[in-house]
Design a protein around this motif. Structure first.
Motif, short mmCIF file in Angstrom:
data_model
loop_
_atom_site.label_atom_id
_atom_site.label_comp_id
_atom_site.label_asym_id
_atom_site.label_seq_id
_atom_site.Cartn_x
_atom_site.Cartn_y
_atom_site.Cartn_z
N UNK A 52 0.86 -1.18 0.00
CA UNK A 52 0.00 0.00 0.00
C UNK A 52 0.89 1.23 0.00
N UNK A 53 0.80 2.06 -1.03
CA UNK A 53 1.70 3.19 -1.16
C UNK A 53 1.09 4.49 -0.62
N UNK A 61 -0.15 7.33 1.88
CA UNK A 61 0.30 7.78 3.19
C UNK A 61 -0.84 7.65 4.19
N UNK A 62 -0.52 7.27 5.39
CA UNK A 62 -1.56 6.99 6.39
C UNK A 62 -1.05 7.30 7.79
N UNK A 63 -1.99 7.66 8.66
CA UNK A 63 -1.66 7.76 10.08
C UNK A 63 -1.56 6.37 10.70
N UNK A 64 -2.25 5.40 10.08
CA UNK A 64 -2.14 4.03 10.57
C UNK A 64 -3.27 3.58 11.47
N UNK A 65 -4.48 4.11 11.26
CA UNK A 65 -5.62 3.61 12.03
C UNK A 65 -6.86 3.62 11.14
N UNK A 66 -7.80 2.75 11.48
CA UNK A 66 -9.08 2.70 10.77
C UNK A 66 -10.16 3.25 11.70
N UNK A 120 -9.32 0.20 14.93
CA UNK A 120 -8.07 -0.46 15.32
C UNK A 120 -6.89 0.33 14.80
N UNK A 121 -5.73 0.08 15.41
CA UNK A 121 -4.50 0.81 15.09
C UNK A 121 -3.46 -0.18 14.59
N UNK A 122 -2.79 0.15 13.50
CA UNK A 122 -1.77 -0.73 12.94
C UNK A 122 -0.43 -0.51 13.61
N UNK A 151 2.44 3.24 4.31
CA UNK A 151 2.29 1.95 4.98
C UNK A 151 2.87 0.89 4.05
N UNK A 152 4.15 0.58 4.24
CA UNK A 152 4.86 -0.32 3.33
C UNK A 152 4.37 -1.75 3.49
#
Length: 470
Positions: A105-106, A108-113, A134-136, A201-202
């Motif tokens: 996934x290229x 950019x993300x904060x890393x949460x849904x 949830x948080x990644x 999010x690599x």
């Protein structure tokens, strides 16, 4: 008499010659189609599941952009669903990125849904709230201390507005004010966090949580599995290998199992088959016709549960609890349907998305485009594929929200982390395993209703069942 015969012979030759010239003209027109449009149309006529519904040639605009031209061929009545007032097709086409195509996934993300709702104040003004699902791991959100059940109400110094919600996917560094919800007291301020700038999010491992519990003297496995993907790219199988390792390690000897697919929008058929090979009773491994794919000409392609890379350790379960939501789609639904004839399935949550068809990725010869048309319908070994409107749970219960009779959100008190024995859906499964066969209701309080809005899970997946040949 001879002249008459010669006349008819000459007439027939002229007619045939005219027909040949007309055929040549049609062939010339076909040859004049832009190369990409010709590839799209010809492939769709051959492979598209609803190919009989493709519009006639005279109704097609071959000069349109490939994405527009591709969409003009699709059968809206069956291909896709209407979500939030807009029709979203299952079939799609995209340009192949410069990097190798895969599951990296290229964005950019904060890393949460999150799932958001809209609130109206007494003076008529509106604001929004985003509930963290949830948080990644290893992301800015985790580093900032964000967790499931947190409500983001303020961004920097203002209430969350409509334009702010989508930016929660990933944006610049910001200050979030976090609240917790109480049925009796409403929103209660909890803390302030500093969110760093979003990052790419690599890697997003679908195995989000894997643990065992002891309930009523039984060993219970629990797996939160968020997508059916084999590895970080097309040539990698590390995620599948992790499942195999868990089956012979952490989950070895379990008596019961809870599979959490509530945020899983689908993926590869080979991964779905691997999940069935691990969780199903032993006899699924000996089935020559575990399920089948049906194509546009009525032909059937039977498949087994076996995976060429290895099946892992079969847990030989006779019963399986599956946690679902409206985000559970495609490969998630296929696992439920494929295992249904073999074991006792107890599905808990909300009616699933409803997608019983699959696609084959097809690349253009010039390497620029990749189509994902719906090419088949998937059936279990009993010939069942009747969940196009979604799989209805045995026990219906909202994940983090419930809904009133108008479809509006009713907020829930006490939201726990995934895997916490008090968590809403998980606790229902554990109660059944313990023999209670009841569920813990949310804390009582005055009913309040709010309008459901953007759910970040919707944008991260094409809700696919990808027919890969492992």
């Amino acid at each position: 008499m001879k002249q008459t015969k010669y006349f008819y012979l000459l007439f027939i030759c002229l007619v045939l010659n005219a027909c040949n010239r007309e055929d040549d003209k049609l062939n010339s027109e076909d040859d004049d189609r832009p190369e990409t449009a010709a590839w799209i149309e010809d492939t769709m006529h051959k492979r598209y599941f609803w190919n009989q519904e493709i519009p006639e040639t005279g109704k097609l605009n071959y000069t349109a952009d490939p994405e527009v031209f591709f969409t003009s061929l699709l059968y809206k009545a069956m291909d896709g669903k209407t979500l939030n007032g807009q029709h979203q097709y299952f079939s799609y086409i995209e340009k192949i990125p410069a990097t190798a195509y895969g599951y990296v996934q290229e964005d950019y993300t904060y890393g949460f849904e999150f799932s958001s709702v809209k609130f109206r104040q007494q003076d008529g003004r509106e604001y929004y709230g985003a509930l963290v699902l949830y948080v990644m791991p290893g992301t800015p959100a985790q580093k900032a201390g964000l967790k499931r059940g947190d409500w983001i109400i303020y961004v920097n110094d203002h209430l969350l507005e409509a334009g702010d919600v989508e930016s929660l996917y990933g944006d610049v560094a910001r200050t979030f004010r976090i609240f917790r919800w109480s049925d009796s007291d409403g929103f209660i301020y909890d803390r302030q966090i500093e969110m760093d700038t979003a990052e790419p999010l690599v890697e997003n491992n679908p195995v989000y949580r894997a643990e065992t519990y002891t309930v009523g003297g039984k060993k219970v496995g629990y797996l939160v599995y968020n997508s059916f993907k084999a590895g970080i790219n097309d040539d990698d199988h590390s995620y599948d290998d992790e499942l195999r390792a868990l089956s012979s390690g952490t989950f070895s000897g379990v008596d019961e199992f809870v599979l959490d697919l509530r945020y899983n929008g689908g993926g590869l058929l080979s991964c779905a088959r691997l999940m069935c090979a691990i969780l199903g009773p032993a006899k699924v491994l000996s089935e020559d016709k575990f399920g089948y794919l049906e194509y546009n000409d009525g032909s059937k392609d039977y498949f087994t549960a076996n995976n060429r890379q290895g099946n892992g350790n079969n847990l030989n379960l006779q019963r399986l609890f599956v946690l679902v939501s409206s985000n559970s789609a495609s490969a998630s639904e296929a696992v439920i349907n494929l295992l249904d004839p073999y074991m006792d399935l107890i599905v808990i949550g909300r009616t699933t998305f409803g997608k019983n068809v699959g696609s084959d990725p097809i690349k253009s010869t010039d390497g620029i485009w990749e189509m994902h048309p719906i090419t088949c319908k998937i059936f279990n070994n009993k010939g069942k594929s009747d969940y196009a409107a979604g799989w209805i749970p045995n026990i219906e219960k909202g994940d983090v929200f419930d809904y009133d009779n108008r479809g509006y959100v009713t907020l829930q008190d006490y939201i726990y982390e995934l895997g916490d024995v008090r968590e809403r859906l998980f606790s229902i499964a554990l109660d059944h395993i313990a023999g209670a066969k009841t569920y813990r209701a949310a804390a009582a309080g005055a009913a309040k209703t709010y309008e459901p809005e953007l759910n970040s899970i919707d944008r991260k997946t094409a809700r696919e069942l990808i027919i890969d040949h492992d």
